[in-house]
Every structure is written in structure tokens, then in C-alpha cells.
Design a protein around this motif. Sequence first.
Motif, PDB file in Angstrom:
ATOM      1  N   ALA A 197     -39.873  15.704  24.434  1.00  0.00           N
ATOM      2  CA  ALA A 197     -39.541  17.091  24.061  1.00  0.00           C
ATOM      3  C   ALA A 197     -39.808  17.317  22.505  1.00  0.00           C
ATOM      4  O   ALA A 197     -40.297  18.317  22.115  1.00  0.00           O
ATOM      5  N   ASP A 212     -45.250   2.114  28.680  1.00  0.00           N
ATOM      6  CA  ASP A 212     -44.414   3.113  29.504  1.00  0.00           C
ATOM      7  C   ASP A 212     -43.223   3.532  28.573  1.00  0.00           C
ATOM      8  O   ASP A 212     -42.633   2.603  28.027  1.00  0.00           O
ATOM      9  N   SER A 234     -45.947   8.335  29.650  1.00  0.00           N
ATOM     10  CA  SER A 234     -44.707   8.659  30.678  1.00  0.00           C
ATOM     11  C   SER A 234     -45.395   9.922  31.510  1.00  0.00           C
ATOM     12  O   SER A 234     -46.401  10.728  31.242  1.00  0.00           O
ATOM     13  N   GLY A 235     -44.637   9.886  32.500  1.00  0.00           N
ATOM     14  CA  GLY A 235     -44.796  10.970  33.473  1.00  0.00           C
ATOM     15  C   GLY A 235     -44.097  12.295  33.186  1.00  0.00           C
ATOM     16  O   GLY A 235     -44.318  13.337  33.751  1.00  0.00           O
ATOM     17  N   THR A 236     -43.327  12.236  32.216  1.00  0.00           N
ATOM     18  CA  THR A 236     -42.537  13.409  31.682  1.00  0.00           C
ATOM     19  C   THR A 236     -42.947  13.595  30.099  1.00  0.00           C
ATOM     20  O   THR A 236     -43.368  12.564  29.368  1.00  0.00           O
ATOM     21  N   MET A 237     -42.897  14.926  29.980  1.00  0.00           N
ATOM     22  CA  MET A 237     -43.590  14.960  28.292  1.00  0.00           C
ATOM     23  C   MET A 237     -42.390  14.670  27.453  1.00  0.00           C
ATOM     24  O   MET A 237     -41.102  14.546  27.785  1.00  0.00           O
ATOM     25  N   SER A 268     -49.711  11.669  28.503  1.00  0.00           N
ATOM     26  CA  SER A 268     -48.962  11.996  29.647  1.00  0.00           C
ATOM     27  C   SER A 268     -49.599  11.230  30.852  1.00  0.00           C
ATOM     28  O   SER A 268     -51.024  11.376  30.893  1.00  0.00           O
ATOM     29  N   LYS A 269     -48.986  10.956  31.889  1.00  0.00           N
ATOM     30  CA  LYS A 269     -49.226  10.387  33.255  1.00  0.00           C
ATOM     31  C   LYS A 269     -49.754  11.505  33.925  1.00  0.00           C
ATOM     32  O   LYS A 269     -48.821  12.518  33.916  1.00  0.00           O
ATOM     33  N   ASN A 272     -40.334   5.057  30.128  1.00  0.00           N
ATOM     34  CA  ASN A 272     -38.919   5.058  30.862  1.00  0.00           C
ATOM     35  C   ASN A 272     -39.130   3.865  31.572  1.00  0.00           C
ATOM     36  O   ASN A 272     -39.977   3.554  32.587  1.00  0.00           O
TER      37      ASN A 272
END
Length: 144
Positions: A114, A80, A109-112, A127-128, A82
Motif C-alpha cells: 500500500a 517473500d 508478494s502476491g499482494t501490492m 509483485s507475484k 507474507n
Amino acid sequence: MRAITGKEYSPAVRLQGGHAGVLSNKPSNIVLVVEDQPLLRFLAADMLGEAGYGTCLAGSADEAMEILEHNPEIRLVFSDINMPGRINGLALAQIIEGRWPPVGVVLTSGTMIADKSALPSHSRFLSKPYRWDDVYSCLEQVAH
């Protein structure tokens, strides 16, 4: 399947998992799973075990580095991004690239992310939520 945590893992331990109880002895068949959420960590261990991978488990990037330091046969990391602690999964992947270049990394991660150029060369990002077939495919891509 019983996953091995960093505190009890050693090269002498026979990892469990695999189809029909068979686990390849290839070093690339052991995945270090780095996830701070225990449920997700154990789910990943189960899914990877069903696909024929042995697993080691870490709840933080710091713990993952300790495991890698003492277990040079590990060649894959599924982490993961984060996580609490001194460093996150992306920083872990960058450290792995410098200290353990043969180790391939799949980050999630659940967020991309950048800036995907921040990903080390021997890593992939998912991505999750992800599909397990995509996880297996990415692990195959980063294995050397």
C-alpha cells in the motif's frame, strides 16, 4: 544444484551454481532466499543458480536474520513479504537496512504494498507472479 540451508551454511562451504559450473567468488553473488513455502524456496534457488548466483535458504525472517548474523559475506536477499513468524519480509528488509546496510533486498508478494515509501532505500518490490529476468534485474539494482 544443491542449495545451502541456514543450518549448514558457513563461509567455508563452496556454493554451487553458475553458468558452465563457474561461480564468481564475489560476495554479492550469494543470495539469501527467504520463503516459507518450500517449493517456491527451492525453485528460487534453482533459478538463481542457473543465473550464476550461489544461494542460502531460509524458511522465515527469523532464520534469515540468524544466517545474516553468522555470514557477513551475504550481500543480497530475495524475500517473500507474507510469512509466518514474528516478522514479515518488509520488517526484515527494514531490519537489514539498519543492521546490515551493505545488503540489498528484493521483496515479493502476491499482494501490492500500500505504501511503497515503507520500502528501505536499498530494496525493490516485485509483485507475484514475476518474471525471472525482472528478479535478476532487481538484484543487480540493489547490489552494492
